[in-house]
Motif scaffolding. Structure first.
Motif, PDB file in Angstrom:
ATOM      1  N   GLN A  44       0.795   3.798   3.056  1.00 40.46           N
ATOM      2  CA  GLN A  44       2.193   3.430   2.842  1.00 40.46           C
ATOM      3  C   GLN A  44       2.291   2.186   1.960  1.00 40.46           C
ATOM      4  O   GLN A  44       3.138   2.113   1.062  1.00 40.46           O
ATOM      5  CB  GLN A  44       2.873   3.184   4.187  1.00 40.46           C
ATOM      6  CG  GLN A  44       4.338   2.873   4.075  1.00 40.46           C
ATOM      7  CD  GLN A  44       4.991   2.690   5.432  1.00 40.46           C
ATOM      8  OE1 GLN A  44       4.336   2.633   6.461  1.00 40.46           O
ATOM      9  NE2 GLN A  44       6.295   2.573   5.429  1.00 40.46           N
ATOM     10  N   LEU A  45       1.424   1.221   2.173  1.00 41.84           N
ATOM     11  CA  LEU A  45       1.402   0.000   1.375  1.00 41.84           C
ATOM     12  C   LEU A  45       1.119   0.311  -0.092  1.00 41.84           C
ATOM     13  O   LEU A  45       1.820  -0.167  -0.994  1.00 41.84           O
ATOM     14  CB  LEU A  45       0.350  -0.955   1.941  1.00 41.84           C
ATOM     15  CG  LEU A  45       0.221  -2.312   1.298  1.00 41.84           C
ATOM     16  CD1 LEU A  45       1.466  -3.150   1.565  1.00 41.84           C
ATOM     17  CD2 LEU A  45      -1.002  -3.027   1.863  1.00 41.84           C
ATOM     18  N   TRP A  46       0.109   1.147  -0.345  1.00 39.45           N
ATOM     19  CA  TRP A  46      -0.244   1.509  -1.716  1.00 39.45           C
ATOM     20  C   TRP A  46       0.833   2.371  -2.361  1.00 39.45           C
ATOM     21  O   TRP A  46       1.116   2.240  -3.556  1.00 39.45           O
ATOM     22  CB  TRP A  46      -1.616   2.190  -1.745  1.00 39.45           C
ATOM     23  CG  TRP A  46      -2.733   1.199  -1.567  1.00 39.45           C
ATOM     24  CD1 TRP A  46      -3.218   0.733  -0.377  1.00 39.45           C
ATOM     25  CD2 TRP A  46      -3.462   0.541  -2.590  1.00 39.45           C
ATOM     26  NE1 TRP A  46      -4.222  -0.180  -0.612  1.00 39.45           N
ATOM     27  CE2 TRP A  46      -4.394  -0.316  -1.954  1.00 39.45           C
ATOM     28  CE3 TRP A  46      -3.437   0.587  -3.975  1.00 39.45           C
ATOM     29  CZ2 TRP A  46      -5.293  -1.103  -2.673  1.00 39.45           C
ATOM     30  CZ3 TRP A  46      -4.333  -0.204  -4.691  1.00 39.45           C
ATOM     31  CH2 TRP A  46      -5.239  -1.042  -4.037  1.00 39.45           C
ATOM     32  N   ALA A  47       1.456   3.244  -1.585  1.00 36.84           N
ATOM     33  CA  ALA A  47       2.545   4.069  -2.126  1.00 36.84           C
ATOM     34  C   ALA A  47       3.721   3.186  -2.543  1.00 36.84           C
ATOM     35  O   ALA A  47       4.330   3.403  -3.598  1.00 36.84           O
ATOM     36  CB  ALA A  47       2.996   5.102  -1.093  1.00 36.84           C
ATOM     37  N   THR A  48       4.024   2.177  -1.747  1.00 32.21           N
ATOM     38  CA  THR A  48       5.094   1.240  -2.092  1.00 32.21           C
ATOM     39  C   THR A  48       4.773   0.524  -3.396  1.00 32.21           C
ATOM     40  O   THR A  48       5.637   0.387  -4.265  1.00 32.21           O
ATOM     41  CB  THR A  48       5.302   0.217  -0.951  1.00 32.21           C
ATOM     42  OG1 THR A  48       5.684   0.927   0.234  1.00 32.21           O
ATOM     43  CG2 THR A  48       6.352  -0.817  -1.317  1.00 32.21           C
ATOM     44  N   ALA A  49       3.534   0.091  -3.541  1.00 32.23           N
ATOM     45  CA  ALA A  49       3.131  -0.594  -4.776  1.00 32.23           C
ATOM     46  C   ALA A  49       3.288   0.337  -5.979  1.00 32.23           C
ATOM     47  O   ALA A  49       3.829  -0.069  -7.019  1.00 32.23           O
ATOM     48  CB  ALA A  49       1.695  -1.084  -4.664  1.00 32.23           C
ATOM     49  N   TRP A  50       2.825   1.579  -5.851  1.00 31.57           N
ATOM     50  CA  TRP A  50       2.932   2.541  -6.955  1.00 31.57           C
ATOM     51  C   TRP A  50       4.403   2.775  -7.310  1.00 31.57           C
ATOM     52  O   TRP A  50       4.777   2.793  -8.471  1.00 31.57           O
ATOM     53  CB  TRP A  50       2.245   3.856  -6.575  1.00 31.57           C
ATOM     54  CG  TRP A  50       2.218   4.850  -7.697  1.00 31.57           C
ATOM     55  CD1 TRP A  50       1.254   5.002  -8.642  1.00 31.57           C
ATOM     56  CD2 TRP A  50       3.226   5.835  -8.002  1.00 31.57           C
ATOM     57  NE1 TRP A  50       1.591   6.020  -9.510  1.00 31.57           N
ATOM     58  CE2 TRP A  50       2.797   6.541  -9.143  1.00 31.57           C
ATOM     59  CE3 TRP A  50       4.440   6.181  -7.423  1.00 31.57           C
ATOM     60  CZ2 TRP A  50       3.537   7.582  -9.701  1.00 31.57           C
ATOM     61  CZ3 TRP A  50       5.188   7.209  -7.988  1.00 31.57           C
ATOM     62  CH2 TRP A  50       4.725   7.894  -9.114  1.00 31.57           C
ATOM     63  N   ARG A  51       5.229   2.960  -6.282  1.00 33.45           N
ATOM     64  CA  ARG A  51       6.650   3.232  -6.523  1.00 33.45           C
ATOM     65  C   ARG A  51       7.345   2.037  -7.179  1.00 33.45           C
ATOM     66  O   ARG A  51       8.200   2.215  -8.045  1.00 33.45           O
ATOM     67  CB  ARG A  51       7.341   3.608  -5.215  1.00 33.45           C
ATOM     68  CG  ARG A  51       6.983   4.996  -4.752  1.00 33.45           C
ATOM     69  CD  ARG A  51       7.765   5.412  -3.508  1.00 33.45           C
ATOM     70  NE  ARG A  51       7.402   6.756  -3.136  1.00 33.45           N
ATOM     71  CZ  ARG A  51       6.645   7.065  -2.080  1.00 33.45           C
ATOM     72  NH1 ARG A  51       6.200   6.113  -1.271  1.00 33.45           N
ATOM     73  NH2 ARG A  51       6.339   8.314  -1.818  1.00 33.45           N
ATOM     74  N   ARG A  52       7.000   0.824  -6.774  1.00 38.75           N
ATOM     75  CA  ARG A  52       7.600  -0.361  -7.400  1.00 38.75           C
ATOM     76  C   ARG A  52       7.319  -0.374  -8.895  1.00 38.75           C
ATOM     77  O   ARG A  52       8.195  -0.698  -9.687  1.00 38.75           O
ATOM     78  CB  ARG A  52       7.043  -1.636  -6.774  1.00 38.75           C
ATOM     79  CG  ARG A  52       7.655  -1.998  -5.471  1.00 38.75           C
ATOM     80  CD  ARG A  52       7.142  -3.328  -5.000  1.00 38.75           C
ATOM     81  NE  ARG A  52       7.741  -3.690  -3.739  1.00 38.75           N
ATOM     82  CZ  ARG A  52       7.384  -4.746  -3.034  1.00 38.75           C
ATOM     83  NH1 ARG A  52       6.436  -5.556  -3.477  1.00 38.75           N
ATOM     84  NH2 ARG A  52       7.979  -5.001  -1.891  1.00 38.75           N
ATOM     85  N   SER A  88      10.368   0.756 -11.626  1.00 43.56           N
ATOM     86  CA  SER A  88      10.907  -0.459 -12.228  1.00 43.56           C
ATOM     87  C   SER A  88      11.572  -0.136 -13.558  1.00 43.56           C
ATOM     88  O   SER A  88      11.233   0.843 -14.229  1.00 43.56           O
ATOM     89  CB  SER A  88       9.798  -1.498 -12.433  1.00 43.56           C
ATOM     90  OG  SER A  88       8.961  -1.098 -13.509  1.00 43.56           O
ATOM     91  N   ALA A  89      12.493  -0.958 -13.967  1.00 41.30           N
ATOM     92  CA  ALA A  89      13.210  -0.756 -15.224  1.00 41.30           C
ATOM     93  C   ALA A  89      12.259  -0.800 -16.411  1.00 41.30           C
ATOM     94  O   ALA A  89      12.456  -0.092 -17.393  1.00 41.30           O
ATOM     95  CB  ALA A  89      14.290  -1.818 -15.375  1.00 41.30           C
ATOM     96  N   ASP A  90      11.210  -1.609 -16.339  1.00 47.06           N
ATOM     97  CA  ASP A  90      10.241  -1.725 -17.438  1.00 47.06           C
ATOM     98  C   ASP A  90       9.455  -0.447 -17.627  1.00 47.06           C
ATOM     99  O   ASP A  90       9.012  -0.145 -18.727  1.00 47.06           O
ATOM    100  CB  ASP A  90       9.273  -2.886 -17.185  1.00 47.06           C
ATOM    101  CG  ASP A  90       9.966  -4.228 -17.173  1.00 47.06           C
ATOM    102  OD1 ASP A  90      11.069  -4.312 -17.747  1.00 47.06           O
ATOM    103  OD2 ASP A  90       9.415  -5.171 -16.594  1.00 47.06           O
TER     104      ASP A  90
END
Length: 169
Positions: free
Chosen positions: A153-161, A165-167
């Motif tokens: 879940q932690l790594w999935a959150t990082a990937w999704r961020r 992201s707008a960039d």
């Protein structure tokens, strides 16, 4: 309950047989049966029927995870520090190192066949022809290196961020 017992309880709740659980976790059926006996004793239940109700009612056992005060855990990379795919790939390689470099075949087997060992090797060794970093690759590598559901879940959150992201859009 230990993290492994929690993981097996989740798989029981998903209606997997002992053999399917053993295949998923790359352990023997006897090991699964031993964990199930411990689960039944800790939950004070007599059959698999009581496990799903408990799993859906209880939070994952954060208290059973190693604390950040352990030296080994201090070295574990934090994926939430990544701002780009390249940084996240670098942290994935560090996680692989932190987890004692399981082979690409081992990771592929533990990941449940999400991708081939050749793909893993290209990603982890930063080889030419590596595919773009997809969420399924990140989660497969984390699982294949022994990460639990909370780690995934932690790594999935990082990937999704990064990818939302707008960039990145």
């Amino acid at each position: 309950m230990t993290n492994r017992e929690w993981e097996i309880a989740r798989l029981i709740a998903d209606d997997l047989s002992n053999q399917e659980i053993a295949d998923e976790l790359i352990v023997s059926v006897k090991t699964v049966e031993s964990h199930i006996r411990h689960i039944f004793a800790k939950l004070d239940i007599a059959s698999r029927a009581g496990v799903p109700r408990w799993v859906h009612r209880e939070p994952a056992p954060v208290a059973n995870r190693p604390s950040a005060n352990h030296a080994h855990d201090d070295l574990k990379p934090d994926p939430l520090t990544a701002r780009t795919d390249a940084q996240l790939e670098h942290l994935l390689r560090r996680f692989w190192t932190w987890s004692d470099h399981p082979s690409s075949r081992e990771i592929a087997a533990r990941a449940g066949g999400v991708f081939s060992h050749a793909t893993i090797s290209k990603l982890l060794n930063d080889r030419p022809g590596k595919p773009p970093l997809k969420l399924k690759y990140v989660l497969g590598i984390i699982r294949g290196c022994g990460g639990d559901a909370l780690e995934e879940q932690l790594w999935a959150t990082a990937w999704r961020r990064i990818h939302l992201s707008a960039d990145h859009l």
